[in-house]
Design a protein around this motif. Structure first.
Motif, PDB file in Angstrom:
ATOM      1  N   THR A 122     -33.154  -8.891 -25.401  1.00  0.00           N
ATOM      2  CA  THR A 122     -34.313  -8.483 -26.196  1.00  0.00           C
ATOM      3  C   THR A 122     -34.703  -7.047 -25.873  1.00  0.00           C
ATOM      4  O   THR A 122     -34.987  -6.251 -26.774  1.00  0.00           O
ATOM      5  CB  THR A 122     -35.498  -9.431 -25.938  1.00  0.00           C
ATOM      6  N   SER A 123     -34.703  -6.678 -24.601  1.00  0.00           N
ATOM      7  CA  SER A 123     -35.045  -5.312 -24.200  1.00  0.00           C
ATOM      8  C   SER A 123     -34.083  -4.300 -24.814  1.00  0.00           C
ATOM      9  O   SER A 123     -34.490  -3.221 -25.254  1.00  0.00           O
ATOM     10  CB  SER A 123     -35.027  -5.182 -22.674  1.00  0.00           C
ATOM     11  N   PHE A 124     -32.798  -4.651 -24.848  1.00  0.00           N
ATOM     12  CA  PHE A 124     -31.798  -3.778 -25.452  1.00  0.00           C
ATOM     13  C   PHE A 124     -32.100  -3.560 -26.937  1.00  0.00           C
ATOM     14  O   PHE A 124     -32.045  -2.435 -27.436  1.00  0.00           O
ATOM     15  CB  PHE A 124     -30.403  -4.375 -25.266  1.00  0.00           C
ATOM     16  N   GLU A 125     -32.422  -4.641 -27.648  1.00  0.00           N
ATOM     17  CA  GLU A 125     -32.728  -4.530 -29.080  1.00  0.00           C
ATOM     18  C   GLU A 125     -33.972  -3.680 -29.310  1.00  0.00           C
ATOM     19  O   GLU A 125     -34.011  -2.866 -30.232  1.00  0.00           O
ATOM     20  CB  GLU A 125     -32.913  -5.919 -29.695  1.00  0.00           C
ATOM     21  N   ILE A 126     -34.985  -3.842 -28.483  1.00  0.00           N
ATOM     22  CA  ILE A 126     -36.213  -3.046 -28.610  1.00  0.00           C
ATOM     23  C   ILE A 126     -35.890  -1.571 -28.401  1.00  0.00           C
ATOM     24  O   ILE A 126     -36.327  -0.710 -29.172  1.00  0.00           O
ATOM     25  CB  ILE A 126     -37.286  -3.529 -27.611  1.00  0.00           C
ATOM     26  N   ALA A 127     -35.120  -1.267 -27.361  1.00  0.00           N
ATOM     27  CA  ALA A 127     -34.752   0.124 -27.080  1.00  0.00           C
ATOM     28  C   ALA A 127     -33.903   0.704 -28.206  1.00  0.00           C
ATOM     29  O   ALA A 127     -34.068   1.870 -28.580  1.00  0.00           O
ATOM     30  CB  ALA A 127     -34.021   0.223 -25.750  1.00  0.00           C
ATOM     31  N   ALA A 128     -33.004  -0.094 -28.766  1.00  0.00           N
ATOM     32  CA  ALA A 128     -32.124   0.377 -29.840  1.00  0.00           C
ATOM     33  C   ALA A 128     -32.925   0.707 -31.101  1.00  0.00           C
ATOM     34  O   ALA A 128     -32.571   1.620 -31.843  1.00  0.00           O
ATOM     35  CB  ALA A 128     -31.065  -0.668 -30.146  1.00  0.00           C
ATOM     36  N   GLN A 129     -34.017  -0.012 -31.329  1.00  0.00           N
ATOM     37  CA  GLN A 129     -34.835   0.207 -32.522  1.00  0.00           C
ATOM     38  C   GLN A 129     -35.942   1.230 -32.281  1.00  0.00           C
ATOM     39  O   GLN A 129     -36.587   1.678 -33.220  1.00  0.00           O
ATOM     40  CB  GLN A 129     -35.448  -1.108 -32.981  1.00  0.00           C
ATOM     41  N   SER A 130     -36.158   1.583 -31.033  1.00  0.00           N
ATOM     42  CA  SER A 130     -37.240   2.476 -30.660  1.00  0.00           C
ATOM     43  C   SER A 130     -36.796   3.926 -30.744  1.00  0.00           C
ATOM     44  O   SER A 130     -35.632   4.255 -30.584  1.00  0.00           O
ATOM     45  CB  SER A 130     -37.678   2.153 -29.221  1.00  0.00           C
TER      46      SER A 130
END
Length: 141
Positions: A122-130
């Protein structure tokens, strides 16, 4: 201030032994294990939790975590992390990983433990979209 639980829990399948990381295995072995896990979830009536390209995604996430951890805290003892839950999660509710290893958090040196919230995928996805690819600091011990 809230206290950290004193116990961490690693749930695992006894056929594969504890404290293993899928990304440490040869690709064919890892894919075979994923196929077994998917079949076990189907047999248990649970919805599948491992998407088709899980191994590629997991590999990207771990590379991202390693780069961030190394940049912010220094090189870890292990290149591929061993996942534990914070607290006593030995409830037997996961039919795919029915065994649990509970360890006192104090058994580990501070530099051996990195907390990630939310979970790494989840953290990876948040960072990728941020717009901030390294959103949020990592913390050890």
């Amino acid at each position: 201030m809230a206290q950290l639980p004193e116990i961490i829990t690693h749930n695992y399948d006894p056929r594969r032994s504890a404290c293993q990381n899928l990304c440490n295995r040869p690709r064919a072995d890892a894919e075979r294990i994923l196929a077994e896990l998917r079949a076990s979830w189907r047999a248990s009536g649970q919805p599948g939790r491992l998407q088709e390209h899980y191994l590629e995604r997991r590999t990207r996430v771990e590379a991202w975590l390693l780069a961030r951890r190394t940049r912010q805290l220094g090189k870890p003892a292990l290149e591929h992390p061993i996942d534990f839950f914070l607290g006593d999660m030995a409830d037997g509710r996961d039919p795919i990983r029915p065994r649990s290893l509970r360890v006192p958090l104090a058994a580990f040196a501070r530099d051996m433990v990195t907390f990630i919230y939310p979970d790494s995928m989840t953290s990876f996805e948040i960072a990728a979209q941020s717009s901030r690819p390294t959103a949020g600091p990592m913390r050890d011990g």
